[in-house]
Motif scaffolding. Structure first.
Motif, short mmCIF file in Angstrom:
data_model
loop_
_atom_site.label_atom_id
_atom_site.label_comp_id
_atom_site.label_asym_id
_atom_site.label_seq_id
_atom_site.Cartn_x
_atom_site.Cartn_y
_atom_site.Cartn_z
N HIS A 1619 0.84 -1.20 0.00
CA HIS A 1619 0.00 0.00 0.00
C HIS A 1619 0.88 1.25 0.00
N ASP A 1620 0.51 2.20 -0.85
CA ASP A 1620 1.27 3.44 -0.92
C ASP A 1620 0.46 4.58 -0.31
N ASP A 1621 0.70 5.80 -0.77
CA ASP A 1621 0.01 6.96 -0.19
C ASP A 1621 -1.34 7.24 -0.83
N HIS A 1622 -1.88 6.29 -1.57
CA HIS A 1622 -3.26 6.40 -2.04
C HIS A 1622 -4.14 5.67 -1.02
N PHE A 1623 -5.07 6.40 -0.43
CA PHE A 1623 -5.89 5.83 0.64
C PHE A 1623 -7.31 5.60 0.13
N ASN A 1624 -7.93 4.55 0.65
CA ASN A 1624 -9.28 4.19 0.21
C ASN A 1624 -10.37 4.92 0.97
N SER A 1625 -10.09 5.33 2.19
CA SER A 1625 -11.10 5.98 3.02
C SER A 1625 -10.42 6.78 4.11
N VAL A 1626 -11.21 7.60 4.78
CA VAL A 1626 -10.68 8.37 5.90
C VAL A 1626 -10.23 7.44 7.01
N ARG A 1627 -10.99 6.38 7.22
CA ARG A 1627 -10.61 5.40 8.24
C ARG A 1627 -9.27 4.76 7.90
N ASP A 1628 -9.12 4.42 6.62
CA ASP A 1628 -7.86 3.86 6.13
C ASP A 1628 -6.72 4.85 6.38
N LEU A 1629 -6.95 6.12 6.08
CA LEU A 1629 -5.93 7.15 6.29
C LEU A 1629 -5.56 7.27 7.77
N ALA A 1630 -6.58 7.31 8.63
CA ALA A 1630 -6.33 7.52 10.06
C ALA A 1630 -5.66 6.32 10.71
N GLN A 1631 -6.06 5.12 10.30
CA GLN A 1631 -5.58 3.92 10.98
C GLN A 1631 -4.26 3.40 10.45
N THR A 1632 -3.86 3.86 9.27
CA THR A 1632 -2.61 3.34 8.71
C THR A 1632 -1.57 4.43 8.53
N ALA A 1633 -1.79 5.59 9.15
CA ALA A 1633 -0.82 6.68 9.03
C ALA A 1633 0.48 6.29 9.74
N ARG A 1634 1.56 6.89 9.32
CA ARG A 1634 2.87 6.55 9.84
C ARG A 1634 3.02 6.99 11.29
N ARG A 1635 4.04 6.48 11.93
CA ARG A 1635 4.34 6.82 13.32
C ARG A 1635 4.59 8.32 13.46
N GLY A 1636 4.00 8.91 14.49
CA GLY A 1636 4.18 10.33 14.75
C GLY A 1636 3.14 11.21 14.09
N LEU A 1637 2.41 10.66 13.12
CA LEU A 1637 1.38 11.44 12.43
C LEU A 1637 0.04 11.07 13.06
N SER A 1638 -0.41 11.91 13.96
CA SER A 1638 -1.62 11.59 14.73
C SER A 1638 -2.85 12.04 13.95
N LEU A 1639 -3.63 11.08 13.51
CA LEU A 1639 -4.85 11.38 12.76
C LEU A 1639 -6.02 10.72 13.47
N ASN A 1640 -6.90 11.52 14.01
CA ASN A 1640 -8.08 11.00 14.70
C ASN A 1640 -9.23 10.98 13.71
N GLU A 1641 -9.65 9.77 13.35
CA GLU A 1641 -10.69 9.68 12.32
C GLU A 1641 -12.00 10.34 12.78
N HIS A 1642 -12.17 10.49 14.09
CA HIS A 1642 -13.41 11.08 14.59
C HIS A 1642 -13.39 12.60 14.55
N THR A 1643 -12.24 13.20 14.27
CA THR A 1643 -12.19 14.65 14.10
C THR A 1643 -12.27 15.04 12.63
N ILE A 1644 -12.20 14.06 11.74
CA ILE A 1644 -12.34 14.31 10.31
C ILE A 1644 -13.79 13.99 9.94
#
Length: 1797
Positions: A1619-1644
C-alpha cells in the motif's frame, strides 16, 4: 438482578423447543441463534468499556479472537486466495497497534488463548493455502505475543481447564472480549457454520460461568473510549441453564470435523494447542532452523517439491534478518497464471506447513516475507549471469550454500523463471490538493507557523447537483432564472474560492428551534419585547406562582452541612451600598471587651450596666426554666423521657451554654440511675451501652465549654467511676466565675472518705484506648486542624481555609475530596462573594444532571436574596426549561451543553461573556464519560474566567490537575489544587446473606424480628488474591483497625517487635480522647506493614500469613457458605422474594432511610411494585383476620352513623358559650381524622411522627392531577407507603416531590438509578446495591456509596450489597478509580463555530482571547499528545473543507447552511452530511414526490439514517429472527439504507474529504519528516526494524532498496502489503498513518460510517429503525418489544430526534424568510426580536414546569409561519421542502407528545 423485559429465559425456551436430534449443523446454528443468541443480543448494551464499565478492573482478551481481527484485516496481504503473499511483519504491526490502542486507554487486560475456539482463526475447509497461511501466522503471532514484556499471555484448553479456573480465582477478570463468529453468509467456506456454532457454544459456556462478554470484532476505538456491546452474564449453569443434548452433540460433531480438517501432513502439528514456552529469536540457530524447514519440506512432499523455490525461500529469510522495513515495502510483482497457481496450490502451502512443523518442534520463530521472496526470485531469474556472491554478498551466500549442501539441492538455474513474471504496472505519486485561498486576522496569526501552498483558481471538478425532477427547479440556488425571486440556498456547483452572489452570510442571532425568538434580549441591546396578551400574562403569572411555591417547598426541606435548616441571607445591592457610603455613617457603640485606656462616657457606663442587667436576668430565667423542666422529667422514664429530651433539644434555650451543659449532666444522672437499677448491671453488653452513652455526654459538655463547680465534680466522678481518671484534666471544664448549684442532686458515685468508686461494675474492663477504638470510633472528633474563621459559620479545617483563601484571591481551583468531607460550601461562598462584589458579575454553576440543577437553584433560593431592581439574582437554564432570565441574573445554574453554547454564541460574547467571574463545575469527573465529556473540556478551554472544579471521585487527579493548571495559566489565572482524602463519616459495609432462608415470613413491621442476614464485612476480610495494592481511598474505622491488629497478633503475621509497636495502648498516648486524625495515623501504620504481606498473598493458599489474617477477620456465617454459592448471583425469583426481608431488616435495625441503587430503570420500578404488593397483600390479610381491626371499624361505623346527632349537639353548643378546653376535648376523637383506606403503619415504611402528614400527600397528589401530570397508579400507591422510584425517565415534578419527601422523612425507601448519586441532597443512612449491572463501575460505586452517612445527619453510613456475587463485591471495594480521560477534538464543526463566534461578535476581545488560548496551548487535550504544529495543520485543512462545503467564505464568515452544521454540532458528521444533501438537491428530490405522505416518510428515513444511528447486534439481523419479530410487531426493526442518489452524493463528498485530509497528511509528513522521526519502530514492543547488513551493500539489497515503495503518510509496516500513499477511506488514512502522524478519524468529518453498507463482514452492525418505526406507528411498546429499545431510554432518544427536526425546520425557515420578498434584512441589527431570548438552545417558555410542557411543546411543534401560503419570492421547490420538513416534524412531534403526555 435484571428484571428487564429483554431477559432470556433459556430454560423455558429449551422446554418449548422442537429441535430434532438429527438436525444439521446449519439447522442447529439457526436454532441457537433464534432461541438464545439473538434475544440475548437485544439485551446487550453499547458502552464505553473503560470509562463506563470496567475502569481499572482486569479483563481478558481472547487470543484467537485477537488474531482473527488481525488476519481478517482487508489491507493485510496474508492468507488471501487472490494474493500469494505472507506479510507477517504487517500482521505483527497490526497486532501491536490493537494492543497499543488498549494500553493507551489504560486498559488492564491479559491475553488468553483457549484451544477450543481456534477454529475461526484456522478456517478449516477453505483452500490449503489459506489454512496453511493462517496456521503458521497463528504460531508466529503467538510467539511474538510471548516475547512482549508489557503483555501477559496464557494458554488453556477450554473453560473447564483447571488452570483456567485457578486463573479466574486468582485474577478475577470482569469480562472476556471475544468474537462471536458473525453471521452465516452466502459464499463462505464449507465449514463456516461449524466454526460459528462452536464459537456460539463457547460464548454460552462463558456467560453461564458467570463472566460477561464483549465482542472484540466491531469494537470502536473512539478518542479515549473503547465502544462495543456488553453481554451481561445471566445464565446459571448450576441451575439448569444448558442447551439440549442435540445441540451439544452437534457442537461436538462440528468441533471434530474442524479438527480433522485442520491437520497438516506433519505429526508434530497434530496437536493444535499452543505451548507456553518462549524462545527469543536471538537464542536459536537460524541456519539450523532453515535446514530443518528444508528437510521437512523435502521429506514430506517428495513427489511435489520445487528445490529452486525452496532455495530462494531460504535466501529470503537469511536476507530478512538484516533488512529494513522500508526495503520490505513492496507491491506484488505481476505474474502469469502458471506461476500464481504453482505458488498457491503447491509450493506456498507446503513450505508454510513445513515451517510450522519446525517452529513447533524447535520452539523457534521465523520472519517470512513472500513479497521479498518473489522480488529475489524475479531478480535472480532476470540476472542469471551474475554470481550468487555478487547478488547476495559473501556472508549470506556462505550460509545459504551450507544449507543447500546439507539439503543436497541440485544446481540452481533461475533463467527459465523469467518468463512467468510480467512487466510492473505504472505508478503515480499522489499530488496533494492545493488549498483554497483564505485569510482571517485572528487565524492568520495562529497559522503563520505553517507553510502550505494555496491555489488561485477554482477547482475544476465541483460536485454536480442532483436534479430533483418535476417542473419546479431542483436547487437552493440564487442563480435561478425563474420568474420568481431568487431562492435562498446555494447550488453545489458555484464558485468556491470567493463569495458568490448566491452565498448568504449567516447571522447566528435567532433561537435554534424558532427563528422568531432571538438570542440577544432587550437589556443587552436588542429590541423591546412584543406586548403580551391578557391570556399570556395570566398564564405567565400562574406559572410563576406555581413554580415559586414548588421552589419554596423544596427549599424548606434543604439543610446545611450540620443538618440545620438553611437561613436566607439578604444581600444588599452594590448600588444601595454606594448610596449608603455617600451618607455620613452613624457612630456604632460596641461593648468594651477588655481594659480601655480612655474613660467611658456617662452614656457608655449606663449602656454597660443595662447589658449586664439583661444578661443577669436571662441567666436567672434560664435557671428557673431548666429547674421546672427537670421537675417535669423526674416523673418520666424510658421512652417518655427520651421523647421529652428530644423535644427540649429543639428548644432555642438549649443553645445557651449553661442550659445545654446542665441538660446533658442531667441526662448523665438519669442514665446512671437507670444503670444502677437495671437487672444485669455488670454484664459486658450493659456496661458497653451505658459507658458509651455517658462518655458521649461528657464529650458534648466539654465541647460546649461551660461548667459550674458542681457540674465539674459530677463529670469528674463519672470519669473516675468508668476508669477514665487519666482523662479528667483534658475533659473537665473548670467552673465559671458566677457559680451556681445544679437544679437536681447528682447521683453519688464516689465514696467521700476514700475517694473510690461506689459501683465497681461500672469500670471498663480494658484499656481506655482499646475501649475507644472498639466503641467510640464514630463519635470521635473529626476535625483536621479546625479553627474559627469569620468568613464562614463553622470551624473550617486547614484544607477548607486554603480553599477560602484561593476564592478570595480569584484563583482557579480543583478540589478533590470525598462525599461528606465538606466541599459543598465552596460553591456558595463563591456565589456570596460575587453577589456582594457587584450587581453585574456572573457566576455560572454547572451541574451534570437536570435533577441537580433544580436542587441547586432551590438551595440558592434558600440561602440568598438580593434586590436587583426587578431582576432575579439567580436563574435556571437547562435543555428542557428555563426559569427567570438566564442572561440577566448573577447566578446561573445550568448544564454543560447550555454553557458551551452560550460561550460560543456571538451576541453573548460581546455583552454577557465578559461579565463572567467564576464558573463552578460540580462533579467534574464526568469529563471522562462517554457522553458529553468533550463539552466539559470545551468549557474549560473557552472559559474567560477562573473555574472551580469539584469532585469526590477523580482517579490520579494529579495528571488531570497538571493539564487544568496549564489551561488556567494560559488564561492568566493562578490555579490551586486541593486534595483531601478523608470522609467525615465512615462507611460500614454489609453483605446481605440471601443464600440463607429467613426464619419467619413477614407478617407486619410491629411483630417483625430481624433475620440477622445482614453480615458485617471487614474491609480486609474480602481481600482477593488479585489485589496487589490497596486503593488509596480504602478507609478503616477505628474498630476495624483494632480487629486488624488483633488478627495480625493472633496469627503472628508480623515480627514481635512490629506487633509490640502497633499495640494500640503503646501506639497512642493516653490522657485525652482519640481523634479521627489519630486513627488515620494508626491506619496508615497498619497498611504500611500489610504491603509486604500482599506481595506473597495467594487466596488459595490458606497457609500464607495474610490468608490466615483474612480468615480471622471473616464473618462466621459467610465463611460457612461454599465459595461456589457465594460467588454466584441469585435467581430473579429469589431476589424479588427477599426484597421485603431486606427492607424490613433495615427498618428493624434503624437503618432507614435507604437508597436502593439499581442501574436499570425497569428494575427500580419492578422492585418498588413487588415491595408494595407484598405490603398490600399482608395488610389485606391482617384486616380480614384481625379482631382488633374489626372492633376499630365497628367503632368507626358507629361514629359515622352518629354524625347527625353530633351536628345537633354542635348547633346547640354554638348557642351557648363553651370553654375552649371543652371544645378541644369534643373534637379530639380519633375517628375524626381516621381514614380506613390509608396504609396502616404496620404495613408502611412511611415516616411516622413527622410534620408531613398523609393528608398533605393527598393534596400534593391532587395537585398533580390539577396540573395534568398523570402518574401511574402504582407510583401513588407506593408513595403512600413511603416507597418511591427515582430515575431520569420519571416525571420531573414527581422526582422533585420524591426528593423533598425523602428529606422530610416521609419517603424512607427509594429505588433509584445513578440519578441520586451525583450530588443530589438526599441524605440517607444506608446505600444498598441491588444486583449487578455493567453500569456499576468503580466510579459509580463510590458515588452511590457516598450518599450514606451524610455530614450533619449520621456519624456512620452503611453500605449493603444485595444479590451480588461476593467476587463482584470484592472487585468493587478494592477497585481503583480510572484515571480521568477525555477528548476535545478540533472538529470541523467546532472550527466553523469559532469563526461564527469571531464574526458575530465583531471580533470582541473575549472571543479573540478564547480562540488564541485554544490554539496556543501546548496540549489541547489532557488525553492527547498531539503537537501544536500538527494541530495547526489539521486546522488549516479543516478550514479548506469548510470553504469547499461553502460553510465559510474567504474571510471566515459563516455562509448558507451554517445554522444546520453549527446547531447540530453534537451530531458530526451527520450534520455535515445533511448540509451536503441539501446543497446537492437530494432533499429537494425527496420532497418533490407527488405524494406528500411518501415525501415525509422518505425524509424521516433520510434523517433516521443520519441522526438515529443506533446499531443492532449481528445476531438480531438474521432473516429468520427479523421475520419472527416483524410478524408480531408493526416495526420493521432494520432501517432501510440511504437511497442510491443520496449515497452517491455522500460518497463523492467523502472522496473530496479524503483528498483534503490526505493532502494534510502528505503536506505535514513532507514538511516535518525530521520531527516525525523514523517509521521503522513497532508501536508496542518498540522493536527497531531498520536493518543493518553484515556485508554492507550487495546487488540484491540495492535492488530491493531502489524498487521499494516510497511513502510519506502511510506506515511502512502497512506498505509491506503493497500500500502506498493512495488511501481508500478516511478510516484507512487515520488507521494506517505513519508513526508520529496523529490522525483522529473522529475529528475528520468522514461520511464512511453513513455510506457504508451495514451488517457486512467488516464488523459493522445493522441500523435500528426505531425512529422511522415510531414515526409510522407511534407505539412505545413496539419499540421495546421489537426494536429492543429499553423503555427508560425511549423518551430521551425520541426527544433528541424531535429537537433535531426542530433545528432543521428553524434554519430553513430563517433562510427562506430572508430570501422572500419583504423578508427581514439578514443583519443582526434588524433582527426581529421576540418576547424572550436565550442561548439559542431548546427551551420551553420561562418558568414552565410539567403542566405547561404539553401546551408549550405544542407551540414549538408548529411552524413559524401561521399562513400555509408560499411567501412571495420563495420558489415552489424550496417551499415544498419546507412543507415536507414542517409536516414531518408536526407528525413526529404529535406522536411524541402523545407518548409522554
Amino acid at each position: 438482578m435484571d428484571f428487564e423485559e429483554f431477559e432470556v429465559d433459556i430454560e423455558r425456551a429449551i422446554e418449548n423447543s422442537d429441535l430434532s436430534k438429527s438436525c444439521t449443523i446449519t439447522q442447529t446454528l439457526d436454532w441457537v441463534d433464534s432461541t438464545w443468541y439473538a434475544p440475548e443480543s437485544r439485551n446487550a448494551r453499547w458502552m464505553d468499556l473503560i470509562g463506563d464499565y470496567a475502569g481499572a478492573e482486569p479483563f481478558v482478551i481472547d487470543g484467537h479472537s485477537l488474531l482473527q481481527v488481525v488476519l481478517d484485516d482487508r489491507l493485510l496481504s496474508l492468507a488471501k486466495d487472490d494474493d500469494p503473499s505472507f506479510q507477517i511483519i504487517h500482521a505483527i504491526y497490526l497486532l501491536e497497534r490493537i494492543l497499543q490502542n488498549f494500553r493507551n486507554r489504560s486498559a488492564n487486560f491479559d491475553i488468553v488463548f483457549f484451544d477450543v475456539n481456534r477454529h475461526l482463526v484456522l478456517r478449516a475447509g477453505e483452500s490449503e493455502f489459506i489454512v496453511a497461511s493462517r496456521a503458521l501466522a497463528r504460531r508466529l503471532l503467538y510467539k511474538h505475543l510471548q516475547s512482549l514484556d508489557s503483555v501477559n499471555t496464557f494458554t488453556f484448553t477450554s473453560l473447564s481447564d483447571k488452570n483456567w479456573l485457578d486463573y479466574r480465582v486468582r485474577v478475577k477478570p470482569m469480562f472476556v472480549m471475544v468474537n462471536d463468529g458473525g453471521t452465516l453468509k452466502e459464499g463462505v467456506g464449507q465449514f463456516a457454520a461449524h466454526q460459528i456454532l462452536t464459537q456460539r457454544l463457547f460464548i454460552f459456556d462463558l456467560l453461564a460461568s458467570g463472566l460477561a462478554m464483549a465482542p472484540l470484532q466491531g469494537a470502536d476505538f473512539k478518542d479515549t473510549k473503547i465502544l462495543t456491546f456488553v453481554f451481561e452474564s445471566k445464565l446459571r449453569s448450576s441451575q439448569g441453564g444448558h442447551f439440549p443434548n442435540a445441540v451439544l452433540s452437534a457442537g461436538v460433531a462440528a468441533r471434530d470435523i474442524l479438527t480433522s480438517h485442520e491437520q497438516g501432513p506433519f505429526d508434530q502439528v497434530r496437536s493444535c494447542v499452543l505451548g507456553e514456552a518462549s524462545v527469543s529469536p536471538s537464542f536459536f540457530d537460524l541456519c539450523a532452523t532453515l535446514r530443518n524447514v528444508g528437510l521437512s519440506y523435502l521429506s514430506a512432499f517428495k513427489s511435489d517439491t520445487q528445490p529452486l523455490l525452496l532455495a530462494v525461500f531460504i535466501i529470503h529469510i537469511l536476507l530478512l534478518k538484516d533488512m529494513s522495513v522500508q526495503d520490505r515495502a513492496r507491491r506484488l510483482p505481476p505474474m502469469k497464471p502458471d506461476l500464481f497457481t504453482s505458488l498457491t496450490k503447491s509450493f506456498l502451502p507446503h513450505i508454510l506447513r513445513a515451517t510450522e512443523a519446525v517452529i513447533v518442534a524447535n520452539n523457534a520463530s521465523l520472519d517470512i516475507d513472500i513479497r521479498v521472496f518473489l522480488c529475489i526470485l524475479r531478480y535472480l531469474s532476470e540476472h542469471p549471469a551474475q554470481s550468487l556472491t555478487e547478488v547476495l554478498g559473501p556472508t549470506v551466500v556462505k550460509d545459504a550454500e551450507d544449507i543447500f549442501s546439507e539439503l543436497k539441492l541440485p544446481h540452481l538455474d533461475f533463467s527459465h523463471l523469467s518468463v512467468p513474471f510480467l512487466p510492473d504496472d505504472l505508478y503515480e505519486m499522489p499530488i496533494p490538493l492545493k488549498l483554497l485561498p483564505f485569510s482571517n486576522p485572528v487565524f492568520d496569526e495562529e497559522l503563520s507557523a505553517i507553510r502550505i501552498v494555496t491555489e488561485g483558481v477554482t477547482r475544476t471538478n465541483p460536485v454536480e447537483p442532483v436534479a430533483s425532477g418535476g417542473e419546479e427547479s431542483d436547487e437552493w440556488d440564487d442563480s435561478s432564472t425563474s420568474d420568481e425571486s431568487a431562492v435562498v440556498l446555494p447550488s453545489a456547483g458555484s464558485s468556491q474560492n470567493k463569495t458568490s452572489k448566491e452565498d448568504t452570510h449567516f447571522f447566528d442571532t435567532q433561537h435554534w428551534h424558532n427563528h422568531k425568538k432571538t438570542i440577544l434580549p432587550q437589556h443587552l441591546g436588542g429590541e423591546a419585547a412584543a406586548p403580551m396578551t391578557e391570556w399570556q400574562r395570566n398564564r405567565r403569572l400562574r406559572s410563576d406562582q406555581r413554580f415559586m411555591k414548588t421552589l419554596h417547598d423544596q427549599a424548606s426541606t434543604l439543610t446545611g452541612a450540620l443538618g440545620a435548616v438553611l437561613e436566607q441571607v439578604k444581600i444588599p445591592s452594590a448600588a444601595s451600598l454606594a448610596n449608603q457610603r455617600s451618607v455620613k455613617p452613624k457612630a456604632v457603640h460596641v461593648r468594651s471587651s477588655g481594659k480601655s485606656t480612655s474613660k467611658l462616657s456617662k452614656a457608655d457606663v449606663i449602656r454597660e450596666q443595662n447589658i449586664a442587667k439583661k444578661e443577669s436576668k436571662q441567666a436567672s430565667e434560664s435557671a428557673a426554666w431548666i429547674a421546672s423542666r427537670v421537675q417535669e422529667m423526674e416523673s418520666l422514664d424510658g421512652a417518655n423521657l427520651e421523647k421529652c429530651l428530644q423535644v427540649l433539644a429543639r428548644n432555642p434555650r438549649t443553645r445557651e451554654a449553661s442550659v445545654g451543659a446542665e441538660i446533658r449532666v442531667y441526662r448523665m444522672h438519669r442514665l446512671l440511675r437507670e444503670w444502677i437499677q437495671s437487672t444485669n448491671p455488670d454484664s459486658s453488653a450493659t456496661r458497653d451501652k451505658y459507658s458509651l452513652s455517658l462518655m458521649r455526654l461528657v464529650k458534648e459538655v466539654w465541647e460546649i465549654g461551660f461548667s459550674t463547680k458542681e457540674m465539674a465534680n459530677a463529670i469528674t466522678s463519672v470519669l473516675m467511676t468508668l476508669g477514665f481518671s487519666d482523662y479528667i484534666d483534658s475533659l473537665v471544664v473548670s467552673g465559671s466565675a458566677d457559680d451556681r448549684p445544679l437544679t437536681f442532686r447528682f447521683v453519688k458515685l464516689v465514696k467521700s472518705k476514700t475517694k473510690t468508686a461506689i459501683y465497681d461494675f461500672m469500670r471498663i474492663q480494658e484499656h481506655p484506648i482499646i475501649w475507644q477504638l472498639r466503641l467510640f470510633g464514630e463519635f470521635m472528633d473529626r476535625s483536621m486542624d479546625g479553627q474559627a474563621d469569620t468568613r464562614v459559620t463553622f470551624k473550617p479545617d486547614a484544607w477548607q481555609r486554603e480553599v477560602l483563601d484561593a476564592v478570595d484571591q480569584n484563583m482557579s481551583l480543583l478540589v478533590v475530596a470525598p462525599t461528606s468531607a465538606g466541599k459543598t460550601f465552596i460553591s456558595y461562598y463563591a456565589m456570596e462573594k460575587i453577589l456582594r462584589g457587584s450587581d453585574d458579575g456572573i457566576l455560572v454553576y454547572i451541574a451534570p444532571t437536570k435533577a441537580l440543577v433544580a436542587q441547586v437553584a432551590a438551595e440558592i433560593y434558600a440561602r440568598f436574596s438580593k434586590d436587583l431592581n426587578g431582576r432575579s439574582c439567580w436563574a435556571i437554564h437547562s435543555r428542557d426549561y428555563r426559569v427567570h432570565d438566564p442572561q440577566n441574573c448573577q447566578i446561573l445554574v445550568t448544564v454543560p451543553d447550555i454553557l458551551a453554547i452560550m460561550l460560543l454564541s456571538p451576541p453573548l460574547a460581546k455583552m454577557w461573556t465578559p461579565r463572567l467571574k467564576y464558573v463552578v463545575l460540580d462533579e467534574i469527573h464526568t469529563i471522562g464519560q462517554q457522553e458529553g465529556g468533550a463539552v466539559w473540556e470545551q468549557i474549560l478551554l473557552l472559559c474567560p474566567c477562573p473555574v472551580i472544579g469539584l469532585s469526590a471521585t477523580v482517579g490520579a487527579p494529579e495528571k488531570f490537575n497538571e493539564w487544568l493548571e496549564s489551561v488556567q495559566k494560559a488564561g492568566g489565572f493562578q490555579h490551586k489544587f486541593v486534595h483531601y482524602p478523608h470522609r467525615y463519616s465512615h462507611l460500614r459495609k454489609f453483605y446481605y446473606n440471601i443464600h440463607e432462608k429467613p426464619r419467619d415470613a413477614f407478617q407486619g413491621l410491629s411483630t417483625y424480628k430481624t433475620t440477622e442476614r445482614m453480615r458485617f464485612l471487614h474491609p480486609l476480610s474480602i481481600l482477593s488474591s488479585s489485589a496487589r495494592s490497596l486503593p488509596s481511598d480504602l478507609a478503616l474505622e477505628a474498630v476495624d483497625t483494632l480487629h486488624l491488629y488483633r488478627a495480625l497478633s493472633t496469627c503472628k503475621a508480623l515480627q514481635p517487635s512490629i506487633l509490640a509497636a502497633l499495640d494500640p495502648a503503646v501506639f497512642f498516648s493516653s490522657g485525652k480522647l482519640l481523634q479521627q486524625k489519630d486513627v488515620i495515623q494508626y491506619e496508615e501504620a497498619l497498611k504500611q506493614h500489610l504491603v509486604p504481606l500482599l506481595s506473597s498473598f495467594e487466596s488459595q493458599d490458606s497457609g500464607t500469613p495474610l490468608s490466615r489474617v483474612i480468615a480471622q477477620l471473616q464473618d462466621d456465617d459467610l465463611s460457612r457458605i461454599p465459595d461456589r454459592v457465594l460467588n454466584s448471583a441469585p435467581s430473579r425469583v429469589v431476589s424479588s422474594e427477599n426484597i421485603i426481608h431486606l427492607v424490613a431488616d433495615l427498618h428493624a435495625q434503624g437503618d432507614l432511610p435507604g437508597i436502593f441503587f439499581s442501574f436499570d430503570r425497569s428494575d427500580c420500578e419492578y422492585m418498588a411494585m413487588i415491595l408494595n404488593r407484598v405490603l398490600e397483600i399482608k395488610e389485606d390479610r391482617w384486616r380480614k383476620t384481625s379482631p382488633e381491626w374489626k372492633r376499630k371499624m365497628a367503632q368507626y361505623e358507629a361514629y359515622l352513623q352518629s354524625a347527625k346527632e353530633r351536628e345537633r349537639q354542635a348547633a346547640r353548643a354554638s348557642k351557648h358559650k363553651v370553654d375552649e378546653e371543652d371544645k378541644r376535648a369534643d373534637t379530639s376523637e380519633w375517628q375524626a381524622s381516621f381514614r380506613p383506606d390509608d396504609p396502616l403503619s404496620d404495613f408502611s415504611f412511611a415516616g411516622q411522627g413527622i410534620s408531613y402528614t398523609p393528608s398533605e400527600l393527598e393534596e400534593d397528589i391532587a395537585d398533580f392531577a390539577r396540573r395534568k401530570l398523570y402518574l401511574p397508579e402504582w407510583t401513588l400507591k407506593c408513595l403512600r407507603r413511603g416507597i418511591a422510584v427515582h430515575h431520569a425517565g420519571m416525571n420531573k415534578g414527581y422526582r422533585s416531590l420524591v426528593e423533598s419527601l425523602f428529606r422530610r422523612g416521609f419517603v424512607r425507601v427509594i429505588f433509584a438509578t445513578g440519578t441520586l448519586a451525583l450530588g443530589i441532597n438526599a441524605p440517607t443512612k444506608t446505600s444498598i446495591f441491588c444486583g449487578d449491572s455493567p453500569f456499576l463501575t468503580a466510579l459509580m460505586y463510590r458515588q452511590c456509596a457516598g450518599r450514606a452517612g451524610r455530614r450533619g445527619y449520621d456519624t456512620l453510613g452503611k453500605v449493603v450489597f444485595y444479590a451480588l456475587p461476593m467476587s463482584r463485591v470484592q472487585r468493587l471495594v478494592f477497585s481503583k478509580l480510572p484515571s480521568l480521560s477525555a477528548s476535545f477534538p478540533v472538529t470541523s464543526t467546532l472550527v466553523v463555530r469559532l469563526f461564527n463566534l469571531l464574526e458575530g461578535s465583531d471580533y470582541s476581545t473575549t472571543a479573540v482571547a478564547a480562540v488564541q488560548r485554544l490554539f496556543r496551548l501546548p496540549q489541547i487535550s489532557f488525553s492527547s499528545e498531539e503537537g501544536r504544529y500538527q494541530l495547526l495543520h489539521h486546522l488549516r485543512f479543516s478550514i479548506d473543507y469548510l470553504r469547499r462545503a461553502r460553510l465559510l467564505d474567504e474571510q471566515g464568515k459563516p455562509l448558507n447552511l451554517f445554522g444546520i452544521a453549527a446547531h447540530l454540532y453534537y451530531t458530526e458528521p451527520s450534520n455535515l452530511a445533511l448540509v451536503a444533501l441539501l446543497r446537492s438537491g437530494v432533499v429537494h428530490q425527496i420532497c418533490a414526490q407527488p405524494s406528500l405522505r411518501l415525501a415525509k416518510r422518505d425524509f424521516i428515513l433520510l434523517m433516521a439514517n443520519l441522526f438515529g444511528r443506533r446499531y443492532l447486534p449481528p445476531a438480531c439481523t438474521k432473516e429468520e429472527y427479523i421475520m419472527e419479530v416483524v410478524k408480531k410487531s408493526p416495526s420493521m426493526v432494520i432501517l432501510p439504507p440511504l437511497s442510491k442518489t443520496a449515497r452517491d452524493v455522500l460518497i463523492d463528498q467523502e472522496h473530496e474529504i479524503l483528498q483534503i485530509f490526505t493532502g494534510y497528511a502528505l503536506t505535514y509528513g513532507a514538511q516535518h519528516q525530521d520531527d516525525l522521526g523514523p517509521d521503522h519502530i513497532l508501536p508496542l514492543s518498540k522493536r527497531n526494524i531498520s536493518g543493518t547488513a553484515e556485508d554492507g551493500t550487495s546487488l540484491i539489497r540495492d535492488h530491493l532498496h531502489r524498487t521499494a515503495i516510497r511513502v510519506v503518510a502511510r506506515s511502512l509496516f502497512v506498505a509491506n502489503s503493497g500500500h502506498d500513499d493512495h488511501f481508500n477511506s478516511v478510516r484507512d488514512l487515520a488507521q494506517t498513518a505513519r508513526r508520529g502522524l496523529s490522525l483522529n478519524e473522529h475529528t475528520i468529518p468522514s461520511f464512511d460510517s453513513i455510506t457504508g453498507r451495514t451488517n457486512q463482514e467488516d464488523g459493522k452492525y445493522a441500523l435500528n429503525a426505531y425512529l422511522l418505526d415510531f414515526y409510522m406507528h407511534g407505539q412505545v411498546a413496539a419499540l421495546a418489544a421489537a426494536n429492543a429499545v429499553r423503555r427508560g431510554d425511549v423518551w430521551f432518544l425520541l426527544q433528541d430526534f424531535d429537537l433535531t427536526l426542530m433545528t432543521v425546520r428553524g434554519v430553513l425557515e430563517q433562510l427562506l424568510q430572508r430570501g422572500s420578498v419583504g423578508g427581514k434584512s439578514a443583519t443582526p441589527g434588524n433582527a426581529d426580536l421576540g418576547e424572550d431570548a436565550d442561548s439559542g438552545y431548546a427551551s420551553l417558555e420561562p418558568v414552565q414546569w410539567e403542566d405547561e410542557e404539553e401546551e408549550a411543546s405544542g407551540k414549538q411543534g408548529k411552524g413559524g409561519w401561521e399562513s400555509t401560503q408560499r411567501p412571495p419570492g420563495v420558489s415552489g421547490a424550496d417551499w415544498r421542502v419546507f412543507e415536507v420538513v414542517n409536516g414531518a416534524l408536526e407528525e413526529f412531534h404529535e406522536k411524541f407528545r402523545a407518548m409522554w403526555a
